[in-house]
Design a protein around this motif. Structure first.
Motif, PDB file in Angstrom:
ATOM      1  N   ILE A 100       0.826  -1.207   0.000  1.00 49.78           N
ATOM      2  CA  ILE A 100       0.000   0.000   0.000  1.00 49.78           C
ATOM      3  C   ILE A 100       0.867   1.268   0.000  1.00 49.78           C
ATOM      4  CG2 ILE A 100      -0.304   0.238   2.507  1.00 49.78           C
ATOM      5  CD1 ILE A 100      -3.277   0.822   1.924  1.00 49.78           C
ATOM      6  N   ILE A 101       2.020   1.206   0.676  1.00 50.61           N
ATOM      7  CA  ILE A 101       2.919   2.365   0.698  1.00 50.61           C
ATOM      8  C   ILE A 101       3.535   2.592  -0.675  1.00 50.61           C
ATOM      9  CG2 ILE A 101       5.099   3.220   1.645  1.00 50.61           C
ATOM     10  CD1 ILE A 101       4.297   1.864   4.294  1.00 50.61           C
ATOM     11  N   ARG A 102       4.000   1.535  -1.305  1.00 46.56           N
ATOM     12  CA  ARG A 102       4.609   1.687  -2.632  1.00 46.56           C
ATOM     13  C   ARG A 102       3.566   2.020  -3.690  1.00 46.56           C
ATOM     14  NH1 ARG A 102       8.738   3.656  -3.165  1.00 46.56           N
ATOM     15  NH2 ARG A 102       9.019   2.773  -5.254  1.00 46.56           N
ATOM     16  N   ALA A 103       2.349   1.532  -3.523  1.00 44.06           N
ATOM     17  CA  ALA A 103       1.290   1.883  -4.473  1.00 44.06           C
ATOM     18  C   ALA A 103       1.009   3.373  -4.429  1.00 44.06           C
ATOM     19  CB  ALA A 103       0.026   1.091  -4.173  1.00 44.06           C
ATOM     20  N   ASN A 104       1.059   3.966  -3.242  1.00 39.07           N
ATOM     21  CA  ASN A 104       0.846   5.403  -3.128  1.00 39.07           C
ATOM     22  C   ASN A 104       2.017   6.208  -3.680  1.00 39.07           C
ATOM     23  OD1 ASN A 104      -1.730   6.349  -1.555  1.00 39.07           O
ATOM     24  ND2 ASN A 104      -1.122   4.411  -0.610  1.00 39.07           N
ATOM     25  N   ALA A 105       3.197   5.583  -3.738  1.00 38.97           N
ATOM     26  CA  ALA A 105       4.333   6.241  -4.401  1.00 38.97           C
ATOM     27  C   ALA A 105       4.170   6.235  -5.911  1.00 38.97           C
ATOM     28  CB  ALA A 105       5.636   5.547  -4.006  1.00 38.97           C
ATOM     29  N   ASP A 106       3.235   5.412  -6.410  1.00 33.35           N
ATOM     30  CA  ASP A 106       2.883   5.318  -7.826  1.00 33.35           C
ATOM     31  C   ASP A 106       4.084   5.061  -8.730  1.00 33.35           C
ATOM     32  OD1 ASP A 106       1.064   5.169  -9.868  1.00 33.35           O
ATOM     33  OD2 ASP A 106       1.070   7.316 -10.290  1.00 33.35           O
ATOM     34  N   PRO A 107       4.735   3.890  -8.553  1.00 31.81           N
ATOM     35  CA  PRO A 107       5.835   3.526  -9.456  1.00 31.81           C
ATOM     36  C   PRO A 107       5.289   3.173 -10.831  1.00 31.81           C
ATOM     37  CG  PRO A 107       5.307   1.699  -8.023  1.00 31.81           C
ATOM     38  CD  PRO A 107       4.452   2.836  -7.577  1.00 31.81           C
ATOM     39  N   PRO A 108       6.163   3.039 -11.835  1.00 32.44           N
ATOM     40  CA  PRO A 108       5.685   2.692 -13.192  1.00 32.44           C
ATOM     41  C   PRO A 108       4.855   1.421 -13.231  1.00 32.44           C
ATOM     42  CG  PRO A 108       7.956   3.424 -13.274  1.00 32.44           C
ATOM     43  CD  PRO A 108       7.602   3.337 -11.819  1.00 32.44           C
ATOM     44  N   MET A 109       5.261   0.390 -12.486  1.00 34.19           N
ATOM     45  CA  MET A 109       4.458  -0.823 -12.368  1.00 34.19           C
ATOM     46  C   MET A 109       3.648  -0.727 -11.084  1.00 34.19           C
ATOM     47  SD  MET A 109       5.556  -4.799 -11.733  1.00 34.19           S
ATOM     48  CE  MET A 109       6.941  -4.750 -12.828  1.00 34.19           C
ATOM     49  N   ASN A 110       2.367  -0.554 -11.220  1.00 33.24           N
ATOM     50  CA  ASN A 110       1.500  -0.386 -10.059  1.00 33.24           C
ATOM     51  C   ASN A 110       0.174  -1.076 -10.354  1.00 33.24           C
ATOM     52  OD1 ASN A 110       0.479   0.439  -7.623  1.00 33.24           O
ATOM     53  ND2 ASN A 110       0.369   2.613  -8.123  1.00 33.24           N
ATOM     54  N   GLU A 111       0.231  -2.400 -10.444  1.00 31.58           N
ATOM     55  CA  GLU A 111      -0.943  -3.161 -10.877  1.00 31.58           C
ATOM     56  C   GLU A 111      -2.053  -3.103  -9.829  1.00 31.58           C
ATOM     57  OE1 GLU A 111      -0.393  -6.796 -13.032  1.00 31.58           O
ATOM     58  OE2 GLU A 111       1.783  -6.519 -13.051  1.00 31.58           O
ATOM     59  N   ASN A 112      -3.221  -2.775 -10.288  1.00 28.69           N
ATOM     60  CA  ASN A 112      -4.426  -2.632  -9.466  1.00 28.69           C
ATOM     61  C   ASN A 112      -4.395  -1.415  -8.543  1.00 28.69           C
ATOM     62  OD1 ASN A 112      -4.347  -5.519 -10.329  1.00 28.69           O
ATOM     63  ND2 ASN A 112      -6.285  -5.595  -9.250  1.00 28.69           N
ATOM     64  N   THR A 113      -3.274  -0.688  -8.535  1.00 28.23           N
ATOM     65  CA  THR A 113      -3.098   0.509  -7.687  1.00 28.23           C
ATOM     66  C   THR A 113      -3.759   0.360  -6.310  1.00 28.23           C
ATOM     67  OG1 THR A 113      -5.032   1.551  -8.717  1.00 28.23           O
ATOM     68  CG2 THR A 113      -2.872   2.106  -9.631  1.00 28.23           C
ATOM     69  N   PRO A 114      -3.260  -0.571  -5.471  1.00 27.09           N
ATOM     70  CA  PRO A 114      -3.872  -0.772  -4.139  1.00 27.09           C
ATOM     71  C   PRO A 114      -3.461   0.328  -3.163  1.00 27.09           C
ATOM     72  CG  PRO A 114      -2.010  -2.244  -4.431  1.00 27.09           C
ATOM     73  CD  PRO A 114      -2.170  -1.521  -5.738  1.00 27.09           C
ATOM     74  N   THR A 115      -3.954   1.543  -3.397  1.00 25.45           N
ATOM     75  CA  THR A 115      -3.555   2.715  -2.615  1.00 25.45           C
ATOM     76  C   THR A 115      -4.368   2.890  -1.350  1.00 25.45           C
ATOM     77  OG1 THR A 115      -5.019   3.991  -4.043  1.00 25.45           O
ATOM     78  CG2 THR A 115      -2.672   3.981  -4.608  1.00 25.45           C
ATOM     79  N   THR A 116      -5.482   2.204  -1.221  1.00 27.48           N
ATOM     80  CA  THR A 116      -6.324   2.296  -0.036  1.00 27.48           C
ATOM     81  C   THR A 116      -6.580   0.901   0.515  1.00 27.48           C
ATOM     82  OG1 THR A 116      -8.386   2.088  -1.290  1.00 27.48           O
ATOM     83  CG2 THR A 116      -7.483   4.313  -1.028  1.00 27.48           C
ATOM     84  N   ILE A 117      -7.123   0.845   1.732  1.00 29.15           N
ATOM     85  CA  ILE A 117      -7.453  -0.457   2.313  1.00 29.15           C
ATOM     86  C   ILE A 117      -8.452  -1.191   1.432  1.00 29.15           C
ATOM     87  CG2 ILE A 117      -8.633  -1.592   4.227  1.00 29.15           C
ATOM     88  CD1 ILE A 117      -5.856  -0.871   4.943  1.00 29.15           C
ATOM     89  N   HIS A 118      -9.420  -0.463   0.892  1.00 27.96           N
ATOM     90  CA  HIS A 118     -10.431  -1.093   0.040  1.00 27.96           C
ATOM     91  C   HIS A 118      -9.788  -1.723  -1.193  1.00 27.96           C
ATOM     92  CE1 HIS A 118     -14.315  -1.805  -1.839  1.00 27.96           C
ATOM     93  NE2 HIS A 118     -13.875  -1.196  -2.920  1.00 27.96           N
ATOM     94  N   ARG A 119      -8.882  -0.988  -1.828  1.00 34.41           N
ATOM     95  CA  ARG A 119      -8.220  -1.521  -3.024  1.00 34.41           C
ATOM     96  C   ARG A 119      -7.225  -2.622  -2.653  1.00 34.41           C
ATOM     97  NH1 ARG A 119      -9.443   1.448  -7.570  1.00 34.41           N
ATOM     98  NH2 ARG A 119      -7.878   0.228  -8.685  1.00 34.41           N
ATOM     99  N   LEU A 120      -6.617  -2.511  -1.478  1.00 28.22           N
ATOM    100  CA  LEU A 120      -5.703  -3.565  -1.029  1.00 28.22           C
ATOM    101  C   LEU A 120      -6.449  -4.872  -0.811  1.00 28.22           C
ATOM    102  CD1 LEU A 120      -2.828  -4.368  -0.123  1.00 28.22           C
ATOM    103  CD2 LEU A 120      -3.507  -3.726   2.197  1.00 28.22           C
ATOM    104  N   VAL A 121      -7.650  -4.781  -0.257  1.00 29.06           N
ATOM    105  CA  VAL A 121      -8.464  -5.981  -0.048  1.00 29.06           C
ATOM    106  C   VAL A 121      -8.782  -6.643  -1.385  1.00 29.06           C
ATOM    107  CG1 VAL A 121     -10.743  -6.808   0.679  1.00 29.06           C
ATOM    108  CG2 VAL A 121      -9.452  -5.257   2.151  1.00 29.06           C
ATOM    109  N   ALA A 122      -9.158  -5.842  -2.378  1.00 24.92           N
ATOM    110  CA  ALA A 122      -9.419  -6.388  -3.718  1.00 24.92           C
ATOM    111  C   ALA A 122      -8.156  -7.005  -4.305  1.00 24.92           C
ATOM    112  CB  ALA A 122      -9.954  -5.292  -4.630  1.00 24.92           C
ATOM    113  N   TYR A 123      -7.018  -6.385  -4.019  1.00 24.13           N
ATOM    114  CA  TYR A 123      -5.721  -6.881  -4.492  1.00 24.13           C
ATOM    115  C   TYR A 123      -5.393  -8.224  -3.847  1.00 24.13           C
ATOM    116  CZ  TYR A 123      -0.635  -6.611  -5.385  1.00 24.13           C
ATOM    117  OH  TYR A 123       0.656  -6.861  -5.775  1.00 24.13           O
ATOM    118  N   LEU A 124      -5.575  -8.307  -2.527  1.00 23.65           N
ATOM    119  CA  LEU A 124      -5.291  -9.552  -1.809  1.00 23.65           C
ATOM    120  C   LEU A 124      -6.236 -10.674  -2.220  1.00 23.65           C
ATOM    121  CD1 LEU A 124      -4.648  -8.142   1.774  1.00 23.65           C
ATOM    122  CD2 LEU A 124      -2.979  -9.284   0.324  1.00 23.65           C
TER     123      LEU A 124
END
Length: 970
Positions: free
Chosen positions: A376-400
């Protein structure tokens, strides 16, 4: 930082009543807390500023003391350690010797690129692997970054082999006396070493050991957990023995940060603990209520971890659970660790051992699994590879939860409604038939047979070959299973449960659908690990049996001879048969293919790719080596996700231009497959673009007609009953093309089928491994060739790698007969052959330059000779026809001879298939004709005329060809 960690660790221990002494077994708690604290330093990139410090601390953690020395005598300890070290060294040397020289295909380049820059890869991710491989990339053992990570994986795999040896020895010594005689030492340690070496040289484990992947590193955690559980089993009555179980809990949480299957070792640990305290016999266990208690206890404890901590806890933090949504769940998730902390305090104060163990285990599993905060921390840094962009808990849950892949039902076996899948389903009479024949037999037992009976080949769907290993490892493993049940039923039951859980149960859980894009044997490497333990035990059983049945002196000689024979028949034979197919020497294919594909495009191009192998290696080259970062890669598989589309539209990684789209962010988020009927589409071409193409100096195919409006039929790509539709990816590709307005070059990788081009195939200009969308129409497939670009890419003899746009392809290793290429690799390399053949067709049919066509074909054979990269019969026929048309009858006859040899089955037997351009009898007719064997060609024509007399036009065709052949004969 170190002082802060020490203070925090001591305060933690004092708070919960843990007594710290110099030799305390609770030191690992301090280190766990230290790791927890410093992992957030990693997140803030202190690791980049102080890499030696963190490497040193990691080594300290690896060297963690797990308690006082075992009471086993010193001779055993020393010899056991020496042999364990030898086994480790043998495995590591084998893997280093066979490492690939750079990145390879499938998920590996994605893992490497993610680790190099701490990026977010495909769900559910592996953040701990990313961190570890990030450290590995900093250690300059090899010049190639990917090889540094491969080496770390190889080292982890060698540790797994060593742990298997130690586990086998420990299981044997649970029911055997300590080896005091020289013979006993050789029997026990030698047998365990054979089992470990069987794993070392087994097909699946060896393959996984050579590339940066999750499975073997995940298995390392599983093996560590099993070994620690056995260590606790031996020392459970000692003070502070719970430290082993607490370390197991922490490792279980960490294992989830590599791959969720690594947590299966925790299940074994639970069973070991249960049976250590269960005093009854197995007979009593199976025929009493105890078996129900066992099922309930083990299931509840394991479920607390998975899906409890792994899936339910993050969902609770998101305010949801079991379909209900409420803030109560969020507060409950926050309260859980606080309650656990209080329970630890209370348990210490009241001397409640079980409560203390349970609460601390919960906290340590949660602590280990908290490594997912990296995502979640690296997703918020928005690197070039950021699949599913799990920037929030909600998106992290979908990612997991891997939501992008959809749900897989456990009960229904044939559940996908895709037309190609439905067609395969018709071959099975029922779900049960499909389950047994495909999901169990084909997708598990076949892989099991590969490792312990023999592998029939490297082609997709290869069967089991008894003549390779003669099933000797399999038979010895069965003996070991029987022997284990004979000497220690409870532990045998434990390991049998582990074997079934990681084999048959996983096959049920995966519910794999036919056909898979590649072999999936790596799913079951945990199961093969368990069976190799029984190979070691089976060896000991044979030696022990021989000793008991003979006189002492004769028994020793016979047993030594048998041990030597098993060494030759199992690990040595496995090494012999697998060395060449497993070795990755000279495997530059993935790197070269990615480079060549990128260099098939102009600067600032948009390159539309199809799958893993034409995408992940390209990401690696861009992210790690900085090659062609100006190219924006658009992957069709990911183009069905709104997060990926938004990233293409709104970000500029490495300064590359955004991908133009007319869709708003809100419209992109709301995209769904759309009902659509095939219809004509039109795309106007600006006058400036037409004039640019019409200039004499303009580079491009002269065999294509310039148009001022691109008109094409856009097909439907989905079908739901009578309703046709198009996919999200089709909508987005169309919007990208329309929005670019011919101002930016757009390319399609040749790996994609015609359905990926939304009907624009006629307007594609071939440049090597990609086709450029141009306002020109090609009447034939060879007409759409950019001769200048193709000439530079395919025919340049000396090529130097460039980070910017530069034509010229690499073909390293493709003419080396010592390099082994499996079917997937050979199939990927066929894209090169297709490029050469298309250019040869262009030279011959468009430019009418037969000498140039022959030069192209000769170059193809030079860079990838057919004795190294084999060619199928149909392709050989195309090449033969080209050589004939170009006037090189000598080369044509060589190919004709090979075709005739390959089709001897058709010469000698019946051919029952519809008549087509590549019908075996037609191929034989042409090949005989090329060889000058007119009588044989006439005989084939007669067979065609007789067998297909009722097919319209066949009689006339046969008569015309007969007349032609007879005329030439005269």
């Amino acid at each position: 930082m170190y002082t802060l960690a020490a203070m925090e660790s001591r305060y933690f221990c004092q708070l919960f009543g843990i007594r710290l002494t110099r030799r305390s077994g609770n030191r690992f708690v301090s280190l766990c807390v230290y790791m927890y604290i410093t992992q957030y330093a990693w997140f803030t990139h202190i690791i980049h500023e102080y890499p030696p410090f963190f490497t040193f601390k990691l080594l300290q953690i690896v060297r963690l003391s797990i308690g006082r020395r075992s009471p086993i005598n010193m001779d055993h300890i020393k010899l056991n350690r020496i042999i364990a070290g030898v086994v480790f060294a043998a495995a590591l040397c084998t893997y280093v010797y066979t490492l690939p020289p750079t990145v390879v295909f499938w998920d590996v380049p994605e893992h490497c690129a993610a680790a190099f820059s701490l990026q977010v890869q495909h769900p559910p991710g592996s953040p701990l692997l990313v961190l570890v491989m990030h450290l590995a990339a900093m250690i300059p053992l090899f010049s190639d970054i990917a090889v540094r990570m491969h080496f770390a994986n190889a080292a982890a795999s060698a540790v797994v082999v060593m742990l298997l040896y130690l586990i086998t020895v420990r299981l044997i010594l649970l029911r055997h006396d300590l080896p005091r005689r020289h013979f006993d030492r050789i029997a026990i340690y030698g047998s365990a070493a054979i089992g470990a070496l069987a794993l070392t040289f087994s097909t699946t484990f060896w393959f996984n050991a050579l590339e940066t992947e999750t499975r073997n590193v995940s298995l390392l955690f599983t093996a560590l957990i099993v070994w620690l559980a056995l260590l606790w089993h031996e020392k459970y009555e000692e003070p502070h023995s719970d430290r082993y179980l607490l370390l197991i809990a922490f490792l279980t949480g960490l294992a989830g940060g590599v791959h969720i299957h690594g947590m299966l070792g925790f299940f074994v640990a639970i069973v070991v603990v249960y049976f250590r305290y269960y005093q009854g016999t197995l007979r009593k266990f199976f025929f009493s209520v105890d078996v129900l208690k066992f099922g309930v206890i083990v299931s509840l404890v394991f479920f607390a971890v998975y899906p409890g901590i792994v899936k339910w806890y993050p969902t609770m933090l998101d305010g949801q659970l079991f379909g209900s949504e409420s803030e109560i769940w969020t507060w409950a998730a926050i309260a859980l660790p606080l309650v656990a902390l209080y329970l630890v305090y209370y348990a210490v104060k009241k001397n409640k051992r079980i409560l203390h163990l349970g609460a601390m285990s919960f906290l340590l599993v949660l602590l280990g699994f908290s490594v997912y905060t990296v995502v979640i921390i690296r997703a918020n840094a928005d690197p070039p590879m950021n699949e599913n962009t799990p920037t929030t808990i909600h998106r992290l849950v979908a990612y997991l939860n891997r939501d992008q892949y959809g749900a897989t039902p456990l009960l229904e076996r044939r559940w996908i409604n895709e037309p190609d899948k439905v067609q395969y389903f018709k071959e099975y009479s029922s779900d049960a038939d499909y389950f047994w024949r495909y999901q169990i037999n084909h997708m598990y037992l076949r892989y099991f047979g590969w490792n312990f009976i023999g592998k029939a080949g490297d082609n997709q769907g290869a069967g089991v070959n008894f003549g390779q290993l003669f099933a000797i490892p399999f038979l010895i493993g069965l003996i070991g299973l029987w022997y284990h049940w004979k000497i220690d039923k409870k532990m045998a039951l434990t390991m049998t449960i582990f074997f079934i859980l990681t084999g048959f149960v996983l096959a049920v859980y995966f519910n794999m659908q036919r056909e898979q894009p590649r072999e999936r044997d790596y799913f079951f490497v945990y199961s093969f690990f368990a069976f190799c333990m029984w190979i070691g035990m089976g060896t000991l059983a044979i030696i022990t049996y021989l000793e008991k049945k003979m006189s002492e002196q004769r028994a020793k000689i016979t047993a030594y001879g048998m041990l030597a024979a098993i060494v030759v028949c199992v690990p040595v034979n496995m090494l012999r048969t697998n060395l060449h197919p497993m070795s990755r020497h000279g495997h530059y294919m993935a790197w070269d293919y990615a480079y060549n594909l990128l260099q098939s495009t102009e600067p600032n191009a948009i390159l539309i790719t199809n799958g893993d192998n034409d995408t992940f290696p390209l990401w690696y080259l861009q992210d790690v080596e900085g090659i062609r970062r100006d190219v924006r890669i658009v992957n069709l598989s990911l183009l069905n996700m709104d997060s990926y589309i938004l990233k293409l539209k709104n970000t500029e990684p490495y300064g590359a231009k955004k991908v133009s789209m007319s869709l708003s962010d809100a419209e992109i988020t709301a995209l769904q497959p759309m009902e659509f009927k095939p219809q004509q589409m039109e795309l106007p071409v600006p006058r400036s673009a037409v004039e640019a193409l019409d200039r004499p100096e303009a580079e491009g195919s002269r065999g294509m007609e310039i148009v001022d409006t691109v008109k094409w039929i856009m097909p439907a790509t989905m079908q739901f009953g009578s309703v046709s539709a198009i996919r999200i990816q089709d909508i987005v590709v169309y919007d990208i093309i329309r929005s670019s307005m011919w101002q930016r070059p757009i390319y399609f990788a040749t790996t994609g089928g015609d359905d990926s081009k939304i009907g624009l195939t006629e307007y594609m200009e071939y440049t090597g491994l990609a086709s450029k969308l141009v306002p020109r129409r090609a009447k034939t497939f060879w007409a759409g060739v950019n001769e200048g670009v193709m000439e530079k890419n395919l025919m340049t003899e000396t090529v130097t790698s460039s980070k910017t746009a530069a034509y010229g392809f690499f073909f390293r290793g493709l003419n080396d007969p010592t390099v082994h290429f499996d079917e997937n690799q050979r199939r990927m390399m066929e894209n090169y052959r297709q490029a050469f053949l298309t250019l040869a067709f262009y030279e011959l049919n468009e430019k009418h330059a037969p000498a140039e066509a022959i030069r192209v074909l000769d170059r193809m054979e030079k860079v990838m000779p057919r004795r190294v990269i084999s060619i199928d019969t149909r392709s050989k026929m195309d090449i033969m026809r080209l050589y004939l048309a170009a006037g090189d009858t000598a080369q044509a006859r060589e190919y004709a001879s090979e075709i005739v040899n390959e089709l001897q089955w058709a010469v000698k037997g019946a051919v029952d298939e519809p008549l087509s351009q590549y019908h075996p009898l037609l191929l034989l007719t042409e090949s005989y004709q090329a060889q000058g064997k007119t009588d044989s060609a006439l005989a084939m024509l007669d067979r065609i005329g007789t067998q297909y007399a009722s097919t319209p036009g066949v009689t006339q065709y046969v008569q015309a060809r007969r007349a032609e052949l007879l005329a030439k004969k005269k």
